[in-house]
Design an enzyme around this catalytic site. Structure first.
Site, PDB file in Angstrom:
ATOM      1  N   ARG A  49     -27.224 -41.175 -21.403  1.00  0.00           N
ATOM      2  CA  ARG A  49     -28.305 -40.602 -22.187  1.00  0.00           C
ATOM      3  C   ARG A  49     -28.674 -39.258 -21.579  1.00  0.00           C
ATOM      4  O   ARG A  49     -28.200 -38.875 -20.519  1.00  0.00           O
ATOM      5  CB  ARG A  49     -29.521 -41.532 -22.297  1.00  0.00           C
ATOM      6  N   GLY A  50     -29.520 -38.522 -22.316  1.00  0.00           N
ATOM      7  CA  GLY A  50     -29.809 -37.140 -21.990  1.00  0.00           C
ATOM      8  C   GLY A  50     -28.926 -36.257 -22.851  1.00  0.00           C
ATOM      9  O   GLY A  50     -27.700 -36.452 -22.902  1.00  0.00           O
ATOM     10  N   ALA A  51     -29.514 -35.277 -23.520  1.00  0.00           N
ATOM     11  CA  ALA A  51     -28.770 -34.498 -24.511  1.00  0.00           C
ATOM     12  C   ALA A  51     -27.483 -33.881 -23.959  1.00  0.00           C
ATOM     13  O   ALA A  51     -26.414 -34.043 -24.558  1.00  0.00           O
ATOM     14  CB  ALA A  51     -29.686 -33.421 -25.110  1.00  0.00           C
ATOM     15  N   ARG A  92     -26.248 -41.153 -32.463  1.00  0.00           N
ATOM     16  CA  ARG A  92     -27.691 -40.956 -32.311  1.00  0.00           C
ATOM     17  C   ARG A  92     -28.048 -39.672 -33.054  1.00  0.00           C
ATOM     18  O   ARG A  92     -27.324 -38.679 -32.962  1.00  0.00           O
ATOM     19  CB  ARG A  92     -28.104 -40.858 -30.839  1.00  0.00           C
ATOM     20  N   GLN A 196     -37.616 -44.227 -18.404  1.00  0.00           N
ATOM     21  CA  GLN A 196     -36.621 -43.349 -17.794  1.00  0.00           C
ATOM     22  C   GLN A 196     -37.173 -42.581 -16.603  1.00  0.00           C
ATOM     23  O   GLN A 196     -36.436 -42.244 -15.677  1.00  0.00           O
ATOM     24  CB  GLN A 196     -36.065 -42.366 -18.820  1.00  0.00           C
ATOM     25  N   ASP A 237     -34.253 -32.408 -26.253  1.00  0.00           N
ATOM     26  CA  ASP A 237     -33.099 -32.899 -26.992  1.00  0.00           C
ATOM     27  C   ASP A 237     -32.743 -31.987 -28.153  1.00  0.00           C
ATOM     28  O   ASP A 237     -31.619 -32.018 -28.643  1.00  0.00           O
ATOM     29  CB  ASP A 237     -33.370 -34.316 -27.505  1.00  0.00           C
ATOM     30  N   ASN A 247     -38.455 -33.931 -27.689  1.00  0.00           N
ATOM     31  CA  ASN A 247     -38.169 -34.527 -26.384  1.00  0.00           C
ATOM     32  C   ASN A 247     -38.697 -35.957 -26.400  1.00  0.00           C
ATOM     33  O   ASN A 247     -39.294 -36.404 -27.379  1.00  0.00           O
ATOM     34  CB  ASN A 247     -38.802 -33.705 -25.259  1.00  0.00           C
ATOM     35  N   LYS A 248     -38.492 -36.665 -25.309  1.00  0.00           N
ATOM     36  CA  LYS A 248     -38.858 -38.074 -25.260  1.00  0.00           C
ATOM     37  C   LYS A 248     -40.317 -38.280 -25.638  1.00  0.00           C
ATOM     38  O   LYS A 248     -41.189 -37.480 -25.269  1.00  0.00           O
ATOM     39  CB  LYS A 248     -38.608 -38.605 -23.843  1.00  0.00           C
TER      40      LYS A 248
END
Length: 337
Positions: A49-51, A92, A196, A237, A247-248
């Protein structure tokens, strides 16, 4: 200790190797993925995960999946690419790097012979990985100017080594400052619902010897209000043409608190995260996650569980990229690194 390597090639270059982030911090386990289904599952379930890391995983994963499924036959691989690319790109929806990497891999095959196709795909995947690692280093160097000795930094989610093929985006200036002997105090929001910040950011910073504390998401505004934060730095992201930032979930609330108390709010991301074709944050498709990620809920109670929120451009002090500090608007041509 060096930052962890979250995504890359297996030693024989026949598989995509990742750290399974679902198991951290308790277990540091590497996994080798060889099929498209394995790569898609890893992206969807947040094993990777993470762009930026998702983009690298998509590139390497597409290369190895096509080689394995085609048996090394370039004509067969070209045919499978038309099926594999859209499936992978839709794994995603929010992080722009995923579609960007898949599209780049497709473009590089357009003018090559079938007998060259698999080698060209592997070379392009490696170029994407190497560029990502170099991008992180440049963000770290450009960001040194905002991380003075003794800085107290708040971050949200994980935009460090575990989110990239290098030392991270938002955490890259922290790693670079730490390597130069600057004292740091880092506060990592827990980051609901998958934690996270608590599981990943805290793990990798503590592993690197950087002073880090974890706080509940709901405590971030209070921490800022008490004057205990000098700056906020987060990843992204997707960044739209006007500078809105996906973003998250929870990032927007931190930005609101930072602005209310006069604390700088920085967004660090590579050029591949800039989506000049999307005008504003209202046009971003926000992924929603399953209710069970929130923990034990009464069976009859539904959950509203978005994975991301959008922070409007007005709340961002500056955008830190591998090209330095930049300002919107961003054009379509700005999407490539």
């Amino acid at each position: 200790m060096q930052p962890p390597r979250a995504v890359g090639w297996s030693p024989d270059r026949q598989a995509l190797r990742i750290i399974d982030q679902r198991l951290l911090p308790g277990i540091e386990q590497q996994c080798d993925l060889v099929s498209l289904d394995e790569v898609i599952d890893a992206i969807r379930t947040l094993a990777v995960r993470g762009a930026p890391a998702i983009g690298v995983a998509a590139a390497i994963g597409l290369s190895v999946a096509l080689r394995n499924a085609s048996g090394g036959d370039g004509a067969r691989a070209r045919h499978l690419l038309t099926e594999y690319a859209p499936r992978l790109a839709s794994a995603r929806p929010t992080a722009v790097n995923l579609a960007w990497a898949v599209e780049r891999m497709q473009r590089v095959t357009e003018a090559v012979r079938n007998d060259e196709l698999l080698a060209v795909l592997a070379d392009e995947a490696e170029a994407i990985r190497a560029e990502d690692a170099a991008m992180c280093e440049r963000i770290g160097m450009h960001g040194l100017s905002i991380i003075p000795d003794g800085a107290r930094v708040l971050t949200h989610c994980n935009a460090g080594a575990l989110a990239t093929a290098g030392i991270g985006t938002a955490l890259a200036p922290l790693y670079t400052a730490h390597a130069r002997g600057r004292a740091l105090t880092v506060y990592a929001d827990e980051t609901r619902p998958l934690r996270q910040g608590a599981r990943l950011t805290a793990w990798e910073l503590a592993r690197a010897g950087i002073n880090v504390s974890v706080l509940p998401d709901g405590a971030a505004a209070s921490l800022i209000a008490q004057g205990l934060v000098d700056l906020v730095i987060v990843g992204a992201d997707r960044i739209t043409a006007n500078g809105d930032v996906a973003n998250k979930i929870g990032t927007y609330g931190v930005a609101l608190a930072a602005q209310a108390h006069g604390v700088p709010f920085y967004v660090a991301a590579p050029w591949s995260t800039i989506d000049g074709a999307t005008p504003t944050g209202t046009h971003i498709v926000i992924e929603h996650r399953q209710a069970d990620e929130l923990g034990d809920l009464p069976a009859s109670v539904p959950a509203w569980n978005p994975a991301f929120d959008v922070t409007p451009r007005a709340f961002v002090t500056a955008y830190l990229t591998d090209r330095g500090f930049v300002e919107p608007p961003f054009a379509v041509d700005d999407e490539s690194p």
